[in-house]
Design an enzyme around this catalytic site. Sequence first.
Site, PDB file in Angstrom:
ATOM      1  N   TYR A 159       0.863  -1.186   0.000  1.00 12.78           N
ATOM      2  CA  TYR A 159       0.000   0.000   0.000  1.00 12.78           C
ATOM      3  C   TYR A 159       0.902   1.240   0.000  1.00 12.78           C
ATOM      4  CZ  TYR A 159      -4.294  -2.619   0.337  1.00 12.78           C
ATOM      5  OH  TYR A 159      -5.341  -3.432   0.011  1.00 12.78           O
ATOM      6  N   ARG A 178      -7.340 -15.734   9.036  1.00 11.79           N
ATOM      7  CA  ARG A 178      -8.248 -16.786   8.575  1.00 11.79           C
ATOM      8  C   ARG A 178      -8.730 -17.694   9.705  1.00 11.79           C
ATOM      9  NH1 ARG A 178      -4.198 -18.295   3.837  1.00 11.79           N
ATOM     10  NH2 ARG A 178      -2.799 -17.721   5.553  1.00 11.79           N
TER      11      ARG A 178
END
Length: 391
Positions: free
Chosen positions: A173, A349
């Site tokens: 980013y 996750r």
Amino acid sequence: MLSQVAARAFSPIRLGPVQLRNRFVKTATFEGMSPHGVPSPKLVEHHRGIAAGGAAMTTVAYCSVARHGLTFEHQLWMRREIVEPLRKLTDAVHAEGAAAAIQLGHAGYFADKDVIGGRPMGASRALNLYGLSVCREMTEADIQRMIEDFANAAWLAIEAGFDCLEVHVGHGYLLSQFVSPFTNRRRDGWGGTLEKRVRLPCEVVSRVREAAGGRAAVIAKMNLDDGFAGGVTHDDAVQVARALEAAGADGLVPSGGFVSRTPFYMLRGTVPVSEMVAIQPGAVRRIGLKLFGRIVVKEYPFTENFFFDGAKRVRDTVKIPVALLGGVKTLAGIERAMASGFDLVSMGRALIAEPDLPRRMEAGLATESRCVPCNLCVVEMEKEGVRCVRM
Ligand SMILES: Cc1cc2nc3c(=O)[nH]c(=O)nc-3n(C[C@H](O)[C@H](O)[C@H](O)COP(=O)(O)O)c2cc1C
Ligand code: SF4
């Protein structure tokens, strides 16, 4: 009965001005539950559920500090009109006894030109394969405005009740594009040596900290390595960690990979190519991914605690709390992290699959996450919102 080391994972810790009830943090995983950038009741329920499951802190994922930092249309970008809906989320999380964090970032050169309605900008000029556009190099005025955008977003996040602000300096980013020699080819005060490349992330952390004014912790997610030759290395990461600590970060979350080049470096496990093809919006992207998916989107085999070695070097370098992130899934692995000096474990996750995993581990009802990892939750995130398809 938990061992003494495992019990440490369930003991409180201070993160800057915030007291956390244990060491489990739900890391930022983009939820896809904010239609037109507005937090929905589904987003509130998602984070309330994680808080109820026993984690000490849950992180609202990727909130751009400005509209021009978006990669999806239905993604949060910080502005006054979303403070109230976000307040509902932080209230719900607090009612479950957990803290709420928000990830503040900017996509830089891979912002989607159709979503932001203009040309993306980054550290240096670059081809954006994501939105098929060429980004422009940021000017000095752009950089100063960006620092203010982060500070303003921090103000509003605190007004919305967040306990922790995570500055996104990783995953390719914008702030990570400044750190990486691959994307930062500037010759002014913001590029060249590592010291200059890390200057913008440090100024942002420092301004966000100033805006937080001791009311929230300020942490940084950073790259251990970018996952390709010519990017950030573990040696660089040690220097970056030192610089972020000196700039005022209360904690670090080391990770790795570059969304625009090595997206599954951080998501080790299976790459669900055919399911990803099915959700591509345009025929060109669909065909491109179908033909070249396996080559373009490289797969990295999953191993437990896959960032351990690099993260340990960061752990041993700084004094502030450091989280172990990446493939954390067993109580034995968490014990090892605690015994190695990590203060927190960040999980993505495993907590999407089983939000109540921390509670069940503490009660002796689980020693391991049942996440495979098939990465189909990544596909779901772009459909109806992130969820585990297997539980
Ligand atoms: C569905 C999904 C969305 C993600 N979105 C983000 C994100 O918005 N910001 C971020 O920093 N990382 C994001 N990640 C990466 C995770 O934060 C984390 O680095 C990665 O899942 C590895 O941790 P794990 O093995 O515990 O899942 C995402 C991961 C998943 C699975
Ligand atoms: S879909 Fe479920 S099992 Fe598959 S990676 Fe995501 S959380 Fe794990």
